[in-house]
Scaffold this motif. Structure first.
Motif, PDB file in Angstrom:
ATOM      1  N   GLU A 101     -10.790 -13.061  -8.982  1.00 30.57           N
ATOM      2  CA  GLU A 101     -10.905 -14.284  -8.186  1.00 30.57           C
ATOM      3  C   GLU A 101     -10.061 -14.215  -6.908  1.00 30.57           C
ATOM      4  O   GLU A 101     -10.440 -14.773  -5.884  1.00 30.57           O
ATOM      5  CB  GLU A 101     -10.446 -15.491  -9.019  1.00 30.57           C
ATOM      6  N   THR A 102      -8.910 -13.546  -6.989  1.00 30.59           N
ATOM      7  CA  THR A 102      -7.953 -13.584  -5.879  1.00 30.59           C
ATOM      8  C   THR A 102      -7.756 -12.238  -5.199  1.00 30.59           C
ATOM      9  O   THR A 102      -7.032 -12.156  -4.213  1.00 30.59           O
ATOM     10  CB  THR A 102      -6.577 -14.057  -6.387  1.00 30.59           C
ATOM     11  N   GLY A 103      -8.373 -11.192  -5.713  1.00 31.02           N
ATOM     12  CA  GLY A 103      -8.092  -9.853  -5.218  1.00 31.02           C
ATOM     13  C   GLY A 103      -8.974  -9.418  -4.070  1.00 31.02           C
ATOM     14  O   GLY A 103     -10.041  -9.975  -3.823  1.00 31.02           O
ATOM     15  N   TYR A 104      -8.493  -8.423  -3.367  1.00 35.71           N
ATOM     16  CA  TYR A 104      -9.224  -7.834  -2.246  1.00 35.71           C
ATOM     17  C   TYR A 104      -8.754  -6.404  -2.058  1.00 35.71           C
ATOM     18  O   TYR A 104      -7.819  -5.943  -2.726  1.00 35.71           O
ATOM     19  CB  TYR A 104      -9.051  -8.659  -0.970  1.00 35.71           C
ATOM     20  N   LEU A 105      -9.402  -5.698  -1.148  1.00 41.31           N
ATOM     21  CA  LEU A 105      -9.130  -4.287  -0.916  1.00 41.31           C
ATOM     22  C   LEU A 105      -8.575  -4.083   0.486  1.00 41.31           C
ATOM     23  O   LEU A 105      -9.013  -4.736   1.435  1.00 41.31           O
ATOM     24  CB  LEU A 105     -10.424  -3.497  -1.082  1.00 41.31           C
ATOM     25  N   MET A 106      -7.605  -3.182   0.591  1.00 38.34           N
ATOM     26  CA  MET A 106      -7.064  -2.763   1.888  1.00 38.34           C
ATOM     27  C   MET A 106      -7.413  -1.292   2.076  1.00 38.34           C
ATOM     28  O   MET A 106      -7.455  -0.538   1.109  1.00 38.34           O
ATOM     29  CB  MET A 106      -5.535  -2.917   1.923  1.00 38.34           C
ATOM     30  N   ASP A 151      -7.537  -4.877   6.491  1.00 37.04           N
ATOM     31  CA  ASP A 151      -6.853  -5.797   5.593  1.00 37.04           C
ATOM     32  C   ASP A 151      -7.566  -7.124   5.783  1.00 37.04           C
ATOM     33  O   ASP A 151      -7.340  -7.824   6.768  1.00 37.04           O
ATOM     34  CB  ASP A 151      -5.371  -5.919   5.916  1.00 37.04           C
ATOM     35  N   VAL A 152      -8.463  -7.438   4.871  1.00 36.70           N
ATOM     36  CA  VAL A 152      -9.322  -8.607   5.009  1.00 36.70           C
ATOM     37  C   VAL A 152      -8.501  -9.888   5.140  1.00 36.70           C
ATOM     38  O   VAL A 152      -8.846 -10.781   5.893  1.00 36.70           O
ATOM     39  CB  VAL A 152     -10.293  -8.701   3.805  1.00 36.70           C
ATOM     40  N   LYS A 153      -7.408  -9.963   4.419  1.00 38.72           N
ATOM     41  CA  LYS A 153      -6.582 -11.170   4.417  1.00 38.72           C
ATOM     42  C   LYS A 153      -5.744 -11.296   5.693  1.00 38.72           C
ATOM     43  O   LYS A 153      -5.401 -12.401   6.104  1.00 38.72           O
ATOM     44  CB  LYS A 153      -5.677 -11.162   3.186  1.00 38.72           C
ATOM     45  N   HIS A 154      -5.406 -10.169   6.306  1.00 38.65           N
ATOM     46  CA  HIS A 154      -4.565 -10.169   7.507  1.00 38.65           C
ATOM     47  C   HIS A 154      -5.171  -9.250   8.572  1.00 38.65           C
ATOM     48  O   HIS A 154      -4.694  -8.122   8.767  1.00 38.65           O
ATOM     49  CB  HIS A 154      -3.149  -9.695   7.173  1.00 38.65           C
ATOM     50  N   PRO A 155      -6.186  -9.707   9.296  1.00 38.75           N
ATOM     51  CA  PRO A 155      -6.816  -8.862  10.315  1.00 38.75           C
ATOM     52  C   PRO A 155      -5.849  -8.450  11.430  1.00 38.75           C
ATOM     53  O   PRO A 155      -6.050  -7.425  12.071  1.00 38.75           O
ATOM     54  CB  PRO A 155      -7.934  -9.737  10.886  1.00 38.75           C
ATOM     55  N   ASP A 156      -4.776  -9.198  11.632  1.00 41.13           N
ATOM     56  CA  ASP A 156      -3.804  -8.866  12.670  1.00 41.13           C
ATOM     57  C   ASP A 156      -2.971  -7.632  12.321  1.00 41.13           C
ATOM     58  O   ASP A 156      -2.262  -7.099  13.168  1.00 41.13           O
ATOM     59  CB  ASP A 156      -2.890 -10.057  12.961  1.00 41.13           C
ATOM     60  N   ALA A 192      -8.977  12.159  -1.978  1.00 43.47           N
ATOM     61  CA  ALA A 192      -8.588  13.550  -1.757  1.00 43.47           C
ATOM     62  C   ALA A 192      -9.300  14.136  -0.544  1.00 43.47           C
ATOM     63  O   ALA A 192      -8.764  14.994   0.153  1.00 43.47           O
ATOM     64  CB  ALA A 192      -8.899  14.382  -2.996  1.00 43.47           C
ATOM     65  N   THR A 193     -10.503  13.668  -0.278  1.00 40.02           N
ATOM     66  CA  THR A 193     -11.292  14.191   0.838  1.00 40.02           C
ATOM     67  C   THR A 193     -10.812  13.659   2.180  1.00 40.02           C
ATOM     68  O   THR A 193     -10.574  14.422   3.109  1.00 40.02           O
ATOM     69  CB  THR A 193     -12.778  13.817   0.657  1.00 40.02           C
ATOM     70  N   LEU A 194     -10.660  12.341   2.284  1.00 42.57           N
ATOM     71  CA  LEU A 194     -10.290  11.731   3.557  1.00 42.57           C
ATOM     72  C   LEU A 194      -8.785  11.569   3.753  1.00 42.57           C
ATOM     73  O   LEU A 194      -8.315  11.478   4.873  1.00 42.57           O
ATOM     74  CB  LEU A 194     -10.948  10.351   3.688  1.00 42.57           C
ATOM     75  N   GLY A 195      -8.059  11.457   2.649  1.00 46.65           N
ATOM     76  CA  GLY A 195      -6.636  11.175   2.732  1.00 46.65           C
ATOM     77  C   GLY A 195      -6.353   9.692   2.937  1.00 46.65           C
ATOM     78  O   GLY A 195      -5.208   9.285   3.066  1.00 46.65           O
ATOM     79  N   TRP A 196      -7.398   8.877   2.953  1.00 45.27           N
ATOM     80  CA  TRP A 196      -7.232   7.439   3.137  1.00 45.27           C
ATOM     81  C   TRP A 196      -6.817   6.796   1.822  1.00 45.27           C
ATOM     82  O   TRP A 196      -7.216   7.217   0.753  1.00 45.27           O
ATOM     83  CB  TRP A 196      -8.523   6.794   3.603  1.00 45.27           C
ATOM     84  N   LYS A 197      -6.000   5.731   1.934  1.00 47.30           N
ATOM     85  CA  LYS A 197      -5.581   4.970   0.763  1.00 47.30           C
ATOM     86  C   LYS A 197      -6.466   3.741   0.617  1.00 47.30           C
ATOM     87  O   LYS A 197      -6.714   3.032   1.591  1.00 47.30           O
ATOM     88  CB  LYS A 197      -4.141   4.481   0.904  1.00 47.30           C
ATOM     89  N   PHE A 198      -6.900   3.516  -0.600  1.00 47.57           N
ATOM     90  CA  PHE A 198      -7.587   2.284  -0.957  1.00 47.57           C
ATOM     91  C   PHE A 198      -6.600   1.517  -1.832  1.00 47.57           C
ATOM     92  O   PHE A 198      -6.215   2.007  -2.887  1.00 47.57           O
ATOM     93  CB  PHE A 198      -8.873   2.582  -1.731  1.00 47.57           C
ATOM     94  N   ILE A 199      -6.180   0.359  -1.365  1.00 46.98           N
ATOM     95  CA  ILE A 199      -5.195  -0.427  -2.105  1.00 46.98           C
ATOM     96  C   ILE A 199      -5.861  -1.727  -2.556  1.00 46.98           C
ATOM     97  O   ILE A 199      -6.220  -2.569  -1.740  1.00 46.98           O
ATOM     98  CB  ILE A 199      -3.954  -0.741  -1.238  1.00 46.98           C
ATOM     99  N   GLY A 200      -6.026  -1.846  -3.864  1.00 47.77           N
ATOM    100  CA  GLY A 200      -6.567  -3.072  -4.437  1.00 47.77           C
ATOM    101  C   GLY A 200      -5.421  -3.981  -4.816  1.00 47.77           C
ATOM    102  O   GLY A 200      -4.479  -3.544  -5.477  1.00 47.77           O
TER     103      GLY A 200
END
Length: 152
Positions: free
Chosen positions: A41-46, A57-62, A104-112
């Motif tokens: 209900e309250t989560g999102y992905l960065m 960062d959907v919650k903080h576009p700035d 591992a491929t991109l090196g990008w972090k997905f933070i839930g």
């Protein structure tokens, strides 16, 4: 000006470079894709670039294009320096649990991130249920023991 994100990967076969594969997406399109991902209900992905810059960062576009470690005096420093794991973090005065996965491929972090209260609500409900059932069973066993003791 619309920001675009491009990634290119070499294609190697038997040690020989045989080509390159590229992907180009607008940051707006990527943000829309990630905004559609709901975690409870309250989560999102960065989404964090391998350089540490916040892409989405959907919650903080700035926060876009700021280094994750430098945001709000370093309050996301644990998230910035780790590539995986579960962490507690405060966002907008609320406690959140953050889970990091690094591609591992991109090196990008997905933070839930999900509010800790939402994650813990199931555990709290289960603990309360166990407590009530235990109290009922104790009362039943005391009643049975009392009844049996009067039979003799």
């Amino acid at each position: 000006m619309q920001h675009r994100i491009t990634t290119v990967k070499a294609i190697i076969d038997n040690g020989q470079l045989i080509g390159a594969q590229g992907m180009d997406v607008s940051l707006g399109g990527l943000t829309d894709i990630i905004a559609d991902i709901k975690l409870g209900e309250t989560g999102y992905l960065m989404l964090i670039e391998d350089s540490g810059s916040v892409l989405v960062d959907v919650k903080h576009p700035d926060y876009r294009f700021k280094n994750l470690a430098d945001i709000e005096g370093g309050k996301y420093a644990d998230l910035a320096k780790n590539t995986q794991g579960l962490f507690d973090v405060e966002i907008d005065g609320k406690q959140y649990m953050a889970n990091i996965h690094t591609s591992a491929t991109l090196g990008w972090k997905f933070i839930g991130v999900v509010e800790k209260a939402e994650v813990m609500s199931t555990a709290n409900t289960m603990a309360y249920t166990i407590l009530v059932i235990s109290a009922i069973l104790i009362a039943v066993f005391v009643a049975i023991a009392s009844y049996i003791s009067k039979l003799t």
